[in-house]
Structure formats: C-alpha cells, structure tokens
Design an enzyme around this catalytic site. Structure first.
Site, PDB file in Angstrom:
ATOM      1  N   ILE A  92       0.808  -1.215   0.000  1.00 21.07           N
ATOM      2  CA  ILE A  92       0.000   0.000   0.000  1.00 21.07           C
ATOM      3  C   ILE A  92       0.844   1.268   0.000  1.00 21.07           C
ATOM      4  O   ILE A  92       0.319   2.356  -0.219  1.00 21.07           O
ATOM      5  CB  ILE A  92      -0.996   0.034   1.179  1.00 21.07           C
ATOM      6  N   SER A  93       2.154   1.139   0.247  1.00 20.11           N
ATOM      7  CA  SER A  93       3.006   2.321   0.187  1.00 20.11           C
ATOM      8  C   SER A  93       4.443   1.888  -0.063  1.00 20.11           C
ATOM      9  O   SER A  93       4.880   0.834   0.405  1.00 20.11           O
ATOM     10  CB  SER A  93       2.922   3.119   1.499  1.00 20.11           C
ATOM     11  N   SER A  94       5.161   2.718  -0.816  1.00 18.95           N
ATOM     12  CA  SER A  94       6.548   2.405  -1.129  1.00 18.95           C
ATOM     13  C   SER A  94       7.325   3.691  -1.340  1.00 18.95           C
ATOM     14  O   SER A  94       6.743   4.768  -1.508  1.00 18.95           O
ATOM     15  CB  SER A  94       6.634   1.526  -2.382  1.00 18.95           C
TER      16      SER A  94
END
Length: 326
Positions: A92-94
């Site tokens: 969901i996030s990087s």
C-alpha cells in the site's frame, strides 16, 4: 534518529553520492538544483525499515545484527523501489525508484516561487526533495492513510523538513493551500480528478502515473471552464494505485487469448490498460499492430467539459477512448 544524532550519517553520505553518480550516469539530474537535493536529502531517514523477499523479510535500521544493518543502509541507496508498508499481503506504500523520481521531478519543471501539491505522501522522501528545492511553505503533500501521513511527517522532521502534510482523499486535492502551479502524483490514476484542475492556476502542469506510463497535462482556461490536455512521456512507470473516490479500479487488464509474445510486451500492456473497457484485447492488438506498435508518447489524455478521454496521436482523431470521471 534525527539529522543531528544520525549514527549512519557518514556511511550514508558515501552511499548517497554513489547513488547520485549512478542516476547522473543514466541521464537524469542534469538540473543542478535537483542534483543538490538528491545529494543532500538523506533517503535512509525516510526508510528506517522496508520489506524484501516479497514482503517476507524486513530490513531495519535498529537490527541487532550489524550485517543486516549494513544491508539495510546499502539498500536504502540502491536505485530501486522499496516496499515500506504492506497490509494483508498487499503493498500500500513504497519509496519509489530514485532515478524515476529524479526524472519525474525534472519533468515537473518547477520554478522558484511556485506552489506544489503532491498526491501520495509515501515515506515523505519526495516531499523532502521538493522542500529542498522550493522551501517548506511551497509544498503540500496529501495521503488518505493517517498512519502513512504520521510516519511521513516524522521522517520529514527527522531530516529537517516541514512541508504541510495532510491526511485526506487525494482525489479531492487540498484547496486550502492552493492555487497550485504544479501537481505531482506518486500513485497510479485511473482517471484525472476534476478538483485538481480547479485548484490549479492557468498554465499549471500536472504529472501523474497513468496505466503504466507518465502523463504530463497542461491546465488551461477554456470557453466552458478549466480543461487539461497532454501527452505521455516516453518513460515507463509502475506505482501503487491511488486510493480514494472510486473510478475504474487500477489493475492488470485481461489479455484473453492474445499470444503471449504480445500480452507480455510492455508497450502493448500499456495500450491495453489505457483502452480497457473500450477495446477488447484482440481489437487493441489489431490497432496496435496496424499503427506500428506505437510508443507511449504517441498517446495522450484530454479532460474537458465534464469528460475525459485517452487518444492516439490526435485528441480529436479517430482513435479515442472514454475514461471514467471523478
């Protein structure tokens, strides 16, 4: 860990300069202001941990094993994306690939005194680079997830940057800090949110991942209100989807019985995603072959009069496909 007590500072500086040299050798960071930002903003402070091996292994700055700590630091400055948040097995996030970030920031074409809205706070690293270039007061970053915004705010403060970090639906922008001269998204769109146009000054530039490419739109005033139009850049881009008001879900489109040599071709997959819902895979393949396997920059997007559509070569030409609206 902050900029004054960072025990990794010396080793990190060496890794960071090596990363910048690699990006420059690849053709990016020709702008000295952006090169200075990448040379001075400590990426490792924004990724105190990240996941490798498909999310099954976490590298961490506080790992008691010095070998794993060293591996964490080297990885923080490799030219690759880093998975920073995984929930229920889903990324969901990087933190994006630094060389791609460099190209995007240069393509954003910011000038001194301009205001920038970033959609997708991520680790906060991109907002720090923008703040280094333009100053804290010029930068606003928005993310839907309060855990992401809280960690981004913490990372930014540790590195000495204090842009405005907002928890909210990125598809709605953030009008209180507008109007904006530039909008940059670090998540993949399935359509262009109309509120972004209304929060821009005429002549503003919007740069965002779309399908598997990067669309660069110019916002203008027209006879019936704000509109935006532009072409894709040559660069391929793969980001996590924008979360918020639903449009068409960002996903890999079905390829049906298209032969594998085409279904796995990067340029054909780009066209397939761009025309999903309008052309079935065989129609898309027929057009793609007839048009000599067009590169990304032959495609564009227009947002006007409450509609938006993707097109090949000409926004008013015969090859155009409607996109959803938000």
């Amino acid at each position: 860990m902050d900029a004054h007590t960072d025990r990794f500072a010396v080793a990190a500086a060496e890794e960071r300069w090596a990363m910048v040299r690699s990006i420059v050798a690849g053709g990016a960071l020709g702008d000295p202001d952006w090169r200075a930002a990448f040379e001075e903003v400590p990426r490792h402070l924004f990724v105190p941990y990240y996941f490798v091996a498909g999310g099954y292994d976490r590298l961490w700055c506080e790992d008691p094993d010095p070998v794993r700590r060293a591996r964490w630091l080297r990885g923080a400055y490799q030219d690759g994306p880093l998975a920073t948040r995984i929930k229920d097995g889903e990324l969901i996030s990087s933190s994006s690939q630094p060389s791609l970030m460099a190209r995007m920031l240069e393509e954003l074409d910011v000038q001194d005194g301009q205001r920038v809205l970033e959609i997708g706070a991520g680790s906060g690293y991109n907002a720090a680079l923008l703040s280094h270039r333009l100053g804290d007061d010029a930068v606003t970053t928005v993310d839907l997830d309060p855990e992401i915004t809280e960690s981004a705010r913490r990372h930014l403060a540790a590195a000495g940057y204090h842009p405005t970090v907002i928890t909210g639906d990125g598809t709605r922008g953030w009008p209180r800090r507008g109007p904006y001269d530039r909008i940059i998204a670090t998540c993949t769109l399935s359509c262009v949110p109309q509120p972004w146009l209304e929060q821009c000054v005429p002549g503003a530039r919007i740069l965002a991942p779309f399908a598997t490419g990067l669309i660069a739109l110019r916002v203008q005033d027209g006879a019936h209100g704000r509109y935006a139009e532009g072409r894709f850049l040559h660069t391929a881009a793969y980001f996590v989807p924008l979360r918020g008001t639903p449009g068409r879900a960002a996903r890999r489109p079905p390829t049906g019985t298209v032969p594998r040599r085409f279904s796995e071709n990067d340029l054909f997959r780009f066209m397939l995603e761009l025309t999903e819902g309008s052309l079935d895979p065989h129609e898309a393949l027929s057009l793609w072959r007839r048009e000599q396997r067009p590169e990304r920059e032959r495609f564009g997007i227009t947002v006007r009069d409450g509609r938006q559509w993707a097109w090949l070569d000409d926004p008013e030409g015969p090859y155009a496909w409607p996109l959803p609206t938000v």
